[in-house]
Every structure is written in C-alpha cells, then in structure tokens.
Design a protein around this motif. Structure first.
Motif: not given
Length: 442
Positions: A42-43, A47-48, A169, A231
């Motif tokens: 997903d990363w 996408q979440t 977050e 990230q």
C-alpha cells in the motif's frame, strides 16, 4: 518433531490440499505477517491501508510446521518451522466494539510425542476516535523495510507479549509525525540461535549458568511523512534486565541497544516508465554496538527497490553485513541469545553480520491463487554458523476454498563450504515449512 517417515506420510494429504479449489489470503498462521506485507504494498502504491474489519469473525483450522537439517529460516513466517512446530489444530477469532478490539490465534500442536498449547497472536486494544491506540498484544511488527525482516524488528520470529502505545499523526510545519513505543519481556529460557556468531562460546557460558532469563525489550519509532512521496523513520530498541539461573539481577553493563535510520521515497516517473502502478526505493542504516549507546556504528547499510503492477510485484534488495567485533568472551551474566525469540532473529532473518542480495516476486497463480518466490544469496565470515556462503529459496502459495482458505510456505537453504574446510563436505542442506487449512465459521 516427528521422524522423517512420519512427515513423508503426510505429503499425499498436502498435495491433495494443494489441488483443492482456491483463495487469495495467507494461511491462518501467517496472517500478521501478511498484514505487514500488504502495508508495504500500500505504501508503494500511495494508498491508505485498510483497517481491520469491524465484523466479528471466527475460524478453525488444521496444519503444521517443521524443519530439518541446518538452520533455514522461514522468512516473514512468525516463527514457523523453528519457534513454532508440530501438527495440530488452530482457533482464530476477532471481536470489535466501540473502540475496543480483541483478537487471538491459538494453536494446539503435537510435536515430539507431546501436545503444546501456543498463543501465536493475541491483542486487547483500545483506539480513540482521534487515533491514539493502547494495547496489550502479542503480534508481529516490522520496523525497517527489509525483505528478509525489518532491520530493527521483523516478522520472521514468533511475536512476544508487550504493551504498546501509538499516537495519531500530528500535522507540524515540517511534515506529519507519528510515534510508536512498546515494552515487553522475552521467554524465560531463550535458546542460543543456530545463526548467531560465537555460538560455541555462548553455549559454554550457558552451561556455566551465565544466560539471563526473561530479558526486557523496549523500543520506540518515530515516523515522519514529508508530502506524499517521502517518509523517514528513526527507531531504537533496547534489551536489558533479566535474572541469571540463581536469581541474581543482570549487571547494567549487559544492556544492548540497536538503532535504525531509514528513508523511503515513492518514484511515480519510474512507475510510469515501467508501466507499473507504483515504484519506491528505500535506504537505511542500522547498528548494534556491544553496549547500550545509541549510535549508527558499526553500521549495516541496506537499500532496495519495490515495483508493483496489477497482480504482480517485484522487490530487489542489497544488505551489507555489519562489521564483526572479534570473538566475544562471557565472564558475567548476559543475554546470550541476543536479539532473538525462540531461536529466530527479531530483526533480519539471517542476523546482522551476513551480507545478503535478495529478489522477491509476487505473482498470481492458477485457480485465482497468489504466490511469492524469494531467492537470497548470502555471504559471511568463514566461521559463520550459516557458512561462508549460502543460497536460500522460499516459495509461498495461497488459495481460497469454498469453506475457507489454504496456504503453504517452504524454504530451502544450501550452505557452501570450501572443499578444504574442516567440515569435509562441500555443501549442506536445510529446509523448513508451514502449511495450514482454515475454515471460516462466521
């Protein structure tokens, strides 16, 4: 562990199950590791990740795990083959209500003539609407993006019980920040891993009662997202405490700390050029000095590329071996098993001192199944327990059945020794496996 002819007698049943109609999830025994793998996909796709289902569920199943020959880790397998072995039954359930969640995976496996109850995974957690989460849990987690297990914490070993806390977050001027922390305790009598360096001297120290029991493990990880493409992760894990065989507390000089700094970057232009859905690269530096200091030396450097297409994904990775500090001597109580759980590494599956080059391919299979194939080439020092060089191949297959799901994993490792070595043999083989058939009750 059953004798060889006992294992072979089960192969016809295994082949029958492999020929059964099919599915696209992992076997029950590896659900935690599969969730972490999906988060990595997903990363890369930007996408979440989907959160766990709020619907209650319950599954029952049958299967087993085992190993033979020289140590061959079953990577991303939550301890199957070594830390978890035998044949038997499994129960898995989940219940969610008003922010609270409870989940467990319990196994009853028969091995070496006795039946053992194993809590493979469990979690009692509470999450607020704002995103704070607190839990008493035993579940795998990956700190570090390595294909063979996170360089700080990975999912190749059976999880240990811990208390964990994560924050939501936070939007700050420099990006979005999130922190995660945990504190737990390892098993009472941790075995000396077969892959660890200086194993003979560690075994000698263990025979003298210098091995510490129930060492404490705690750690923290800080994540920062800069825009949609970058990230950064910085983490620390420390092992300390415990008691020796006579009940004496561990000396403070026994404490050890591992640290990690990692950068992950999505590359949309590369994805478009390769006609892929997503592309990302990652680099990291980690260290495990022979003391409790937080440092990135002696360093282990790692870099990789991840590409995702529709139904396919490809990972390429190079991980350097950390510099050896010379033979170790143990004159006082110490955590002789190092950063391990039930003989499997808590971080990289082959330990930190082995240089590895890895290729991992995810692909669709017949009958709408899913498969993964991994090839690892490793090199290490001449006196490494894994040998100066080895090949490790691992294959996984998963299908959905009309009543549930089925999956299997198999790893094979070939150690290579010079013909002139004291072993007198050019190569040695080892293998490990895990297989499970789950039936959904609701």
């Amino acid at each position: 562990m059953f004798r060889a002819h006992s294992r072979l007698s089960r192969f016809p049943l295994l082949f029958f199950l492999l020929g059964a109609s099919a599915f696209a999830q992992a076997p029950m025994l590896q659900d935690g590791a599969t969730t972490l793998r999906q988060a990595r996909l997903d990363w890369t796709l930007g996408q979440t990740p989907l959160g766990p289902s709020s619907m209650p569920s319950f599954e029952v199943g049958w299967g087993g795990a085992g190993a033979e020959g020289p140590y061959a880790p079953l990577m991303n397998a939550e301890g199957l083959g070594h830390g978890t072995r035998g044949w038997g039954l499994g129960l898995q359930g989940r219940y969610v209500r008003e922010g609270w969640s409870f989940s467990t995976t319990f196994l009853a496996l028969r091995d070496q003539g006795r039946t053992t109850g194993i809590l493979q995974r469990a979690a009692l957690a509470y999450q607020t609407e704002s995103g704070w989460r607190a839990a008493l849990e035993q579940a795998p987690f990956a700190w570090g993006a390595g294909l063979n297990g996170g360089d700080l914490m990975g999912d190749s070993a059976r999880a240990f019980p811990r208390i964990s806390l994560s924050t939501p977050e936070a939007e700050l001027p420099l990006g979005r920040w999130q922190a995660v922390a945990f504190a737990g305790r390892l098993e009472r009598n941790p075995p000396i891993p077969e892959w660890i360096s200086d194993r003979p001297s560690r075994l000698e120290a263990e025979s003298q009662g210098l091995g510490l029991q129930h060492p404490v493990l705690w750690g923290g990880l800080l994540r920062a997202a800069f825009g949609a493409l970058v990230q950064a992760n910085v983490g620390v894990v420390s092992m300390r405490g415990g008691q020796d065989a006579l009940g004496h507390a561990a000396p403070e000089t026994n404490a050890r700390t591992e640290s990690l700094a990692e950068l992950r970057v999505r590359i949309p232009p590369l994805a478009r050029w390769l006609q892929a859905r997503g592309a990302s690269v990652y680099i990291s530096r980690s260290a495990a000095p022979e003391d409790r200091s937080i440092t990135l030396a002696p360093a282990r450097d790692l870099g990789g590329l991840h590409l995702v297409w529709e139904g396919w994904d490809l990972g390429l990775e190079y991980a350097g071996g950390a510099a050896q500090t010379g033979p170790k001597t143990f004159l006082q109580p110490a955590c002789l098993a190092g950063f391990s759980s039930r003989g499997d590494a808590l971080g990289p599956a082959f330990g930190r001192e082995v240089l590895t080059r890895t290729v991992e391919l995810g692909l669709p299979l017949f009958l709408e199944g899913r498969g993964r194939f991994k090839a690892v080439r490793g090199t290490a020092a001449q006196d490494s327990p894994l040998g100066p060089a080895f090949w490790c191949l691992q294959a996984e297959a998963q299908w959905r059945t009309p009543t549930g799901r089925f999956g299997a994993s198999l790893a094979s490792l070939r150690q290579e020794f010079p013909l002139s070595s004291a072993s007198g043999a050019p190569a040695r083989w080892g293998w490990s496996f895990g297989v499970f058939q789950a039936f959904r009750v609701f």
